[in-house]
Design a protein around this motif. Structure first.
Motif, PDB file in Angstrom:
ATOM      1  N   ASP A   1       0.832  -1.201   0.000  1.00 15.65           N
ATOM      2  CA  ASP A   1       0.000   0.000   0.000  1.00 15.65           C
ATOM      3  C   ASP A   1       0.867   1.252   0.000  1.00 15.65           C
ATOM      4  O   ASP A   1       2.086   1.188   0.097  1.00 15.65           O
ATOM      5  N   SER A   2       0.219   2.409  -0.140  1.00 20.24           N
ATOM      6  CA  SER A   2       0.981   3.655  -0.294  1.00 20.24           C
ATOM      7  C   SER A   2       1.815   3.984   0.939  1.00 20.24           C
ATOM      8  O   SER A   2       2.898   4.556   0.825  1.00 20.24           O
ATOM      9  N   GLU A   3       1.339   3.600   2.130  1.00 23.40           N
ATOM     10  CA  GLU A   3       2.129   3.861   3.343  1.00 23.40           C
ATOM     11  C   GLU A   3       3.396   3.015   3.362  1.00 23.40           C
ATOM     12  O   GLU A   3       4.472   3.493   3.704  1.00 23.40           O
ATOM     13  N   ASP A   4       3.291   1.749   2.967  1.00 20.12           N
ATOM     14  CA  ASP A   4       4.471   0.882   2.878  1.00 20.12           C
ATOM     15  C   ASP A   4       5.458   1.411   1.844  1.00 20.12           C
ATOM     16  O   ASP A   4       6.662   1.397   2.052  1.00 20.12           O
ATOM     17  N   ASN A   5       4.916   1.878   0.719  1.00 20.56           N
ATOM     18  CA  ASN A   5       5.765   2.432  -0.328  1.00 20.56           C
ATOM     19  C   ASN A   5       6.485   3.679   0.176  1.00 20.56           C
ATOM     20  O   ASN A   5       7.665   3.873  -0.094  1.00 20.56           O
ATOM     21  N   TYR A   6       5.765   4.531   0.913  1.00 17.33           N
ATOM     22  CA  TYR A   6       6.380   5.727   1.488  1.00 17.33           C
ATOM     23  C   TYR A   6       7.488   5.342   2.455  1.00 17.33           C
ATOM     24  O   TYR A   6       8.574   5.916   2.429  1.00 17.33           O
ATOM     25  N   ASP A   7       7.228   4.351   3.321  1.00 21.93           N
ATOM     26  CA  ASP A   7       8.240   3.896   4.276  1.00 21.93           C
ATOM     27  C   ASP A   7       9.475   3.355   3.561  1.00 21.93           C
ATOM     28  O   ASP A   7      10.602   3.645   3.954  1.00 21.93           O
ATOM     29  N   ALA A   8       9.258   2.576   2.510  1.00 23.59           N
ATOM     30  CA  ALA A   8      10.389   2.035   1.744  1.00 23.59           C
ATOM     31  C   ALA A   8      11.179   3.160   1.102  1.00 23.59           C
ATOM     32  O   ALA A   8      12.416   3.153   1.124  1.00 23.59           O
TER      33      ALA A   8
ATOM     34  N   PHE B   1      26.585  -2.939  -6.220  1.00 24.21           N
ATOM     35  CA  PHE B   1      25.960  -2.281  -7.367  1.00 24.21           C
ATOM     36  C   PHE B   1      26.910  -1.261  -7.979  1.00 24.21           C
ATOM     37  O   PHE B   1      27.006  -1.144  -9.199  1.00 24.21           O
ATOM     38  N   SER B   2      27.584  -0.524  -7.136  1.00 28.49           N
ATOM     39  CA  SER B   2      28.527   0.491  -7.591  1.00 28.49           C
ATOM     40  C   SER B   2      29.635  -0.136  -8.436  1.00 28.49           C
ATOM     41  O   SER B   2      30.001   0.380  -9.492  1.00 28.49           O
ATOM     42  N   ARG B   3      30.166  -1.251  -7.985  1.00 30.02           N
ATOM     43  CA  ARG B   3      31.220  -1.939  -8.746  1.00 30.02           C
ATOM     44  C   ARG B   3      30.707  -2.391 -10.114  1.00 30.02           C
ATOM     45  O   ARG B   3      31.391  -2.247 -11.128  1.00 30.02           O
ATOM     46  N   ILE B   4      29.496  -2.932 -10.134  1.00 31.10           N
ATOM     47  CA  ILE B   4      28.908  -3.384 -11.401  1.00 31.10           C
ATOM     48  C   ILE B   4      28.783  -2.223 -12.373  1.00 31.10           C
ATOM     49  O   ILE B   4      29.173  -2.319 -13.544  1.00 31.10           O
ATOM     50  N   HIS B   5      28.243  -1.105 -11.900  1.00 31.28           N
ATOM     51  CA  HIS B   5      28.017   0.024 -12.791  1.00 31.28           C
ATOM     52  C   HIS B   5      29.320   0.721 -13.182  1.00 31.28           C
ATOM     53  O   HIS B   5      29.420   1.257 -14.292  1.00 31.28           O
TER      54      HIS B   5
ATOM     55  N   ARG C   1      15.489   0.155  -7.681  1.00 32.79           N
ATOM     56  CA  ARG C   1      14.731  -0.911  -8.353  1.00 32.79           C
ATOM     57  C   ARG C   1      14.830  -2.238  -7.607  1.00 32.79           C
ATOM     58  O   ARG C   1      13.906  -3.051  -7.646  1.00 32.79           O
ATOM     59  N   GLN C   2      15.962  -2.463  -6.949  1.00 36.23           N
ATOM     60  CA  GLN C   2      16.183  -3.733  -6.252  1.00 36.23           C
ATOM     61  C   GLN C   2      16.007  -3.626  -4.735  1.00 36.23           C
ATOM     62  O   GLN C   2      16.285  -4.585  -4.010  1.00 36.23           O
ATOM     63  N   PHE C   3      15.549  -2.478  -4.252  1.00 37.52           N
ATOM     64  CA  PHE C   3      15.495  -2.249  -2.805  1.00 37.52           C
ATOM     65  C   PHE C   3      14.651  -3.277  -2.073  1.00 37.52           C
ATOM     66  O   PHE C   3      14.947  -3.609  -0.934  1.00 37.52           O
ATOM     67  N   ASP C   4      13.632  -3.817  -2.723  1.00 41.53           N
ATOM     68  CA  ASP C   4      12.805  -4.826  -2.052  1.00 41.53           C
ATOM     69  C   ASP C   4      13.579  -6.116  -1.778  1.00 41.53           C
ATOM     70  O   ASP C   4      13.169  -6.922  -0.950  1.00 41.53           O
ATOM     71  N   SER C   5      14.735  -6.299  -2.425  1.00 43.91           N
ATOM     72  CA  SER C   5      15.557  -7.494  -2.161  1.00 43.91           C
ATOM     73  C   SER C   5      16.650  -7.230  -1.121  1.00 43.91           C
ATOM     74  O   SER C   5      17.377  -8.148  -0.752  1.00 43.91           O
TER      75      SER C   5
ATOM     76  N   GLU D   1      23.317   5.971 -12.079  1.00 45.69           N
ATOM     77  CA  GLU D   1      22.939   4.631 -12.534  1.00 45.69           C
ATOM     78  C   GLU D   1      22.858   3.662 -11.354  1.00 45.69           C
ATOM     79  O   GLU D   1      21.962   2.819 -11.288  1.00 45.69           O
ATOM     80  N   THR D   2      23.792   3.805 -10.431  1.00 42.49           N
ATOM     81  CA  THR D   2      23.795   2.954  -9.243  1.00 42.49           C
ATOM     82  C   THR D   2      22.555   3.210  -8.397  1.00 42.49           C
ATOM     83  O   THR D   2      21.897   2.269  -7.933  1.00 42.49           O
ATOM     84  N   ALA D   3      22.211   4.475  -8.186  1.00 45.28           N
ATOM     85  CA  ALA D   3      21.041   4.825  -7.373  1.00 45.28           C
ATOM     86  C   ALA D   3      19.761   4.253  -7.962  1.00 45.28           C
ATOM     87  O   ALA D   3      18.910   3.722  -7.228  1.00 45.28           O
TER      88      ALA D   3
END
Length: 87
Positions: free
Chosen positions: A2-9, A69-73, A51-55, A44-46
């Protein structure tokens, strides 16, 4: 989610990212000395981090996760630069 969870994330991500940004930038600048290029890699890293923050496992340090991620980019950026130079 929900929008509150999305805001918290989003808030958690922003806090983690802002805290780690100076360390990430310094690590990129060691390899890519031009600030404009380093900032491009940071952007690009950010995006990839968000995009992967849920993992992301919050029991582990964010900076370690972000550095991967920084090393990859950074490697991708260098590969593109090398490809352009060889054309």
């Amino acid at each position: 989610m929900d929008s509150e969870d999305n805001y918290d994330a989003h808030e958690q991500f922003t806090r983690h990212h802002l805290e780690s940004e100076p360390v990430l930038l310094r690590s990129i600048l060691v390899i890519v000395p031009h600030q404009d290029d380093a900032r491009e890699i940071m952007q690009e890293t950010a995006v990839a981090l968000w995009r992967q923050f849920d993992s992301y496992d919050p029991t582990r340090p964010f900076i370690n996760w972000a550095m991967g991620f920084s090393r990859i980019h950074t490697r991708r950026f260098l590969a593109r630069q090398q490809k352009r130079a060889s054309l």
